[in-house]
Design an enzyme around this catalytic site. Structure first.
Site, mmCIF file in Angstrom:
data_model
loop_
_atom_site.group_PDB
_atom_site.id
_atom_site.type_symbol
_atom_site.label_atom_id
_atom_site.label_comp_id
_atom_site.label_asym_id
_atom_site.label_seq_id
_atom_site.Cartn_x
_atom_site.Cartn_y
_atom_site.Cartn_z
ATOM 1 N N GLU A 89 0.850 -1.196 0.000
ATOM 2 C CA GLU A 89 0.000 0.000 0.000
ATOM 3 C C GLU A 89 0.879 1.237 0.000
ATOM 4 O O GLU A 89 1.848 1.314 0.757
ATOM 5 C CB GLU A 89 -0.882 0.091 1.262
ATOM 6 C CG GLU A 89 -2.015 -0.889 1.375
ATOM 7 C CD GLU A 89 -2.834 -0.640 2.650
ATOM 8 O OE1 GLU A 89 -2.742 0.480 3.206
ATOM 9 O OE2 GLU A 89 -3.545 -1.552 3.085
ATOM 10 N N GLU A 141 -13.647 5.662 -0.501
ATOM 11 C CA GLU A 141 -14.552 4.776 0.237
ATOM 12 C C GLU A 141 -15.262 5.574 1.323
ATOM 13 O O GLU A 141 -14.661 5.953 2.328
ATOM 14 C CB GLU A 141 -13.766 3.612 0.845
ATOM 15 C CG GLU A 141 -13.073 2.745 -0.204
ATOM 16 C CD GLU A 141 -12.133 1.725 0.423
ATOM 17 O OE1 GLU A 141 -12.621 0.782 1.078
ATOM 18 O OE2 GLU A 141 -10.906 1.891 0.271
ATOM 19 N N LYS A 167 -15.426 4.529 5.370
ATOM 20 C CA LYS A 167 -14.247 4.257 6.187
ATOM 21 C C LYS A 167 -14.253 5.162 7.414
ATOM 22 O O LYS A 167 -14.507 6.368 7.311
ATOM 23 C CB LYS A 167 -12.959 4.481 5.380
ATOM 24 C CG LYS A 167 -12.710 3.429 4.322
ATOM 25 C CD LYS A 167 -11.264 3.422 3.862
ATOM 26 C CE LYS A 167 -10.374 2.802 4.931
ATOM 27 N NZ LYS A 167 -8.986 2.644 4.465
ATOM 28 N N GLU A 208 -9.064 9.414 5.344
ATOM 29 C CA GLU A 208 -9.270 7.984 5.169
ATOM 30 C C GLU A 208 -10.287 7.672 4.077
ATOM 31 O O GLU A 208 -10.257 6.603 3.474
ATOM 32 C CB GLU A 208 -9.727 7.348 6.481
ATOM 33 C CG GLU A 208 -8.644 7.224 7.530
ATOM 34 C CD GLU A 208 -7.560 6.249 7.092
ATOM 35 O OE1 GLU A 208 -7.892 5.168 6.582
ATOM 36 O OE2 GLU A 208 -6.367 6.571 7.253
#
Length: 388
Positions: free
Chosen positions: A271, A325, A328, A334
């Protein structure tokens, strides 16, 4: 009149084919050799069937999942995409039991082989970031049991076993040649490295220079973390010059492994990314910086660059993440690491263009919308196939 059964997947492929051929649509430029994290903590993401078209249009052939979502894995059947599947931390204790490990593999992995190319099981994610020492002790036995099960099932040559770690496992990261693991984790990491050496699997790290900048924006030069032109820094022990933080972090991990007696394990980035939006106290979380970080790193990957310490080993990266997203937890950043919005529009321009089909599909009632630029050509082909 002949009869012809035209499947949804055939329509998807034809619509993509004609979209690429159309002169009114920009040519698609892909990301060969690049991996992407496909997270799904959201309630507004496109269906996996649509995502499979997007990734194929981008020429992305490596995807990392955080679970074994059967809908996703089925959507990518008969594709050229290699998958890393995730075995979550919540399963680690069970995976130390050979019977439970075998059941997991037979239920979650084997049904998708060989039609979906699953090449790696990620056993646990950032286990050492938390404070659950029981979880620490489960990690290696779980990795060993999963690997032995793959051997027993004849899958160990096809599917490798590894785990992913945050950079919190390092006690020291600068200079890179003095990189070292935390002393309290040595009892766990030493045998894990021996396992990697034995089974020849890579050591994965989640590396985010953004965090270093966010925590110390007045001390960490922004250009240094964004791969922009800068004076860089020199390792006083090796005299190697670093013009970006990510490469320094990778070499620090190599040095930490060497200090434990291992020079035979490859470090890969499972990541990395940069948020395009953040809270007021999240310095540097902007669209411009995200575009620079990911765009500049992409160029280096395409050049097959290695780090100063490992110049002959091209940096291996999975970008985080494919989509923003919206569910999250945590700070705003985030929810804003995606290269794409859920509607298929890019969050910023890093020189790539993909195609997300305008389709809603369910097995009960297919509802298909095809872009006007493709419609006439698609109808012509269907008619030809019917009456041929």
């Amino acid at each position: 009149m002949g009869s012809f059964s035209f499947s949804f997947s055939s329509i998807v492929k034809l619509s993509l084919f004609f979209l690429i051929l159309s002169d009114s649509v920009p040519r698609i430029q892909g990301l060969p050799g690049v991996g992407i994290n496909y997270g799904q903590i959201a309630n507004n993401l496109p269906s996996p069937s649509r995502v499979s078209v997007l990734l194929r249009s981008l020429n992305i052939s490596r995807v990392k999942l955080y679970d074994t979502d059967p809908v996703v894995l089925s959507a990518f059947s008969n594709s050229n995409v290699d998958f890393i599947i995730g075995l979550g931390n919540e399963y680690l204790e069970n995976m130390t039991d050979p019977g439970k490990a075998q059941s997991w593999i037979q239920q979650r992995l084997q049904p998708h082989l060989p039609q979906t190319r699953i090449t790696c099981i990620l056993v646990g994610n950032e286990v050492f970031k938390g404070e659950d020492t029981k979880l620490y002790s489960y990690l290696l036995p779980a990795m060993q049991t999963v690997y032995k099960t793959l051997v027993d099932l004849g899958l160990d040559k096809q599917v490798i076993v590894t785990s992913a770690h945050s950079l919190d496992i390092l006690a020291n990261s600068f200079p890179p040649s003095a990189g070292s693991f935390r002393q309290d984790l040595a009892v766990y990491l030493q045998p894990i490295l021996s396992f990697h050496s034995q089974v020849k699997s890579p050591f994965l790290i989640n590396a985010y220079p953004y965090f270093a900048y966010k925590d110390s924006p007045n001390q960490v030069p922004l250009d240094y973390v964004l791969f922009q032109p800068n004076q860089g820094t020199t390792d006083p022990i090796t005299n190697l010059k670093y013009d970006n933080m990510l490469y320094a972090q990778i070499d620090a991990v190599y040095s930490a492994m060497k200090a434990m007696g291992h020079t035979d394990i490859e470090v890969r980035i499972s990541e990395t990314g940069w948020p395009s939006k953040g809270d007021e106290n999240e310095a540097g979380a902007t669209v411009q910086n995200a575009e620079l970080y990911n765009g500049n790193l992409l160029k280096r990957i395409q050049q097959k660059q290695g780090t100063p310490g490992k110049p002959s080993v091209p940096v291996d990266v999975y970008f985080f993440a494919l989509f923003n997203e919206n569910l999250k937890p945590g700070p705003t950043s985030e929810r804003n690491y995606g290269l794409y919005y859920p509607n298929g529009n890019p969050v910023y321009n890093i020189g790539i263009k993909g195609y997300l089909p305008e389709m809603d599909y369910s097995s009960a009632s297919p509802k298909i919308k095809i872009l006007p630029v493709c419609l006439s050509l698609l109808i012509y082909v269907i008619a030809y196939l019917i009456y041929a």
